[in-house]
Design an enzyme around this catalytic site. Structure first.
Site, PDB file in Angstrom:
ATOM      1  N   SER A  98       0.822  -1.205   0.000  1.00 34.30           N
ATOM      2  CA  SER A  98       0.000   0.000   0.000  1.00 34.30           C
ATOM      3  C   SER A  98       0.866   1.269   0.000  1.00 34.30           C
ATOM      4  O   SER A  98       1.678   1.449  -0.904  1.00 34.30           O
ATOM      5  CB  SER A  98      -0.981  -0.046   1.180  1.00 34.30           C
ATOM      6  N   ASP A 213      -9.853  -5.232  -4.271  1.00 35.40           N
ATOM      7  CA  ASP A 213      -9.337  -4.156  -3.418  1.00 35.40           C
ATOM      8  C   ASP A 213     -10.229  -2.917  -3.501  1.00 35.40           C
ATOM      9  O   ASP A 213     -10.419  -2.345  -4.571  1.00 35.40           O
ATOM     10  CB  ASP A 213      -7.902  -3.808  -3.859  1.00 35.40           C
ATOM     11  N   HIS A 241      -7.641  -5.729  -0.015  1.00 35.73           N
ATOM     12  CA  HIS A 241      -6.402  -4.961   0.154  1.00 35.73           C
ATOM     13  C   HIS A 241      -5.349  -5.728   0.962  1.00 35.73           C
ATOM     14  O   HIS A 241      -4.266  -5.225   1.199  1.00 35.73           O
ATOM     15  CB  HIS A 241      -6.744  -3.629   0.841  1.00 35.73           C
TER      16      HIS A 241
END
Length: 259
Positions: A98, A213, A241
């Site tokens: 991320s 996601d 995610h």
């Protein structure tokens, strides 16, 4: 073993170093607003396969010091460089999840990939992070009711079912960060991007992204794949995610093969 590395005067970052004698080294950079603990299900497995796993808590997060400033991609990449120097790391695999993926990308361009032989980007917040609307909503919540914000993040993070106990663990991990650092990184994700940095990556790059996601859309992984010459994109069909937990067996196997 865990220890602290000084990255600038008065700022010490926490490093978890598992199996220091391992044959190959992986350096893990967590996502916002988490800590190295998010990779528990990698650290349980990869060291027994002979790998050295190093988890770093960014400034402001996890067990690291929480200064009021320094929440830019440049400074966060500089922090990684200070740790790489302190531990004399070379020929290692750098993995970022991320926002950690964006920090890893900035590290690659700012330091010409110093020490890195392979790169792994997991649901990376790249080339861009949050839209203005998303960021402004998160920022407002963070500054008024951070636990509510973190509960919202937890609820949208995973595609797979999570138990109440797991959700609590994840929620508490996010609250270990300081409020000001949590807010500062939302601003970073809104105002900075790594469009130019991506083009400078030359090492073999594995891109892992959950198809479901809701935080960073899968389309961004496809864009990264187009822009990074030497890259492989592996869609994770049953993940949101968090493929590092949602499809952990596949994730760990793929990582071991790639490294």
């Amino acid at each position: 073993m865990g220890y602290f590395v000084t990255v600038e005067q008065g700022v010490n970052l926490y490093v978890e170093d598992i199996n220091p004698g391992g044959s190959k080294t992986l350096v893990f950079i967590h996502g916002w607003p988490l800590s190295h603990k998010q990779f528990e299900y990698q650290f349980d497995v990869l060291p027994s396969m002979g790998y050295r796993c190093i988890g770093i808590d960014w400034r402001g997060f996890g067990k690291s010091d929480k200064p009021f400033s320094g929440y830019t991609y440049n400074r966060l990449a500089d922090d990684i460089r200070m740790i790489v120097d302190a531990l004399q790391l070379y020929n290692f695999t750098l993995l970022g999840h991320s926002t950690g993926g964006a920090i890893a990308i900035r590290y690659m361009s700012r330091y010409n990939g110093y020490g890195v032989s392979k790169l792994v980007l997991v649901d990376a917040a790249a080339p861009t992070g949050f839209s203005k609307e998303t960021a402004d909503n998160l920022l407002t919540e963070t500054l008024h009711d951070r636990p509510k914000m973190m509960q919202g993040v937890t609820d949208t993070f995973f595609f797979q079912y999570v138990t109440g106990a797991f959700s609590d663990w994840f929620f508490q991990m996010g609250l270990e960060a300081a409020g000001w650092s949590t807010a500062a990184v939302i601003v970073l994700l809104r105002d900075e991007n790594v469009h130019e940095d991506v083009l400078k990556i030359t090492v073999p790059t594995l891109i892992i992204h959950g198809v479901h996601d809701k935080v960073i859309p899968f389309a961004q992984a496809e864009e990264l794949h187009k822009k990074i010459r030497n890259s492989y994109l592996v869609p994770f069909q049953y993940s949101g995610h968090g493929p590092f937990w949602e499809e952990r067996d596949k994730f760990n196997q793929l990582l071991a093969q790639f490294v």
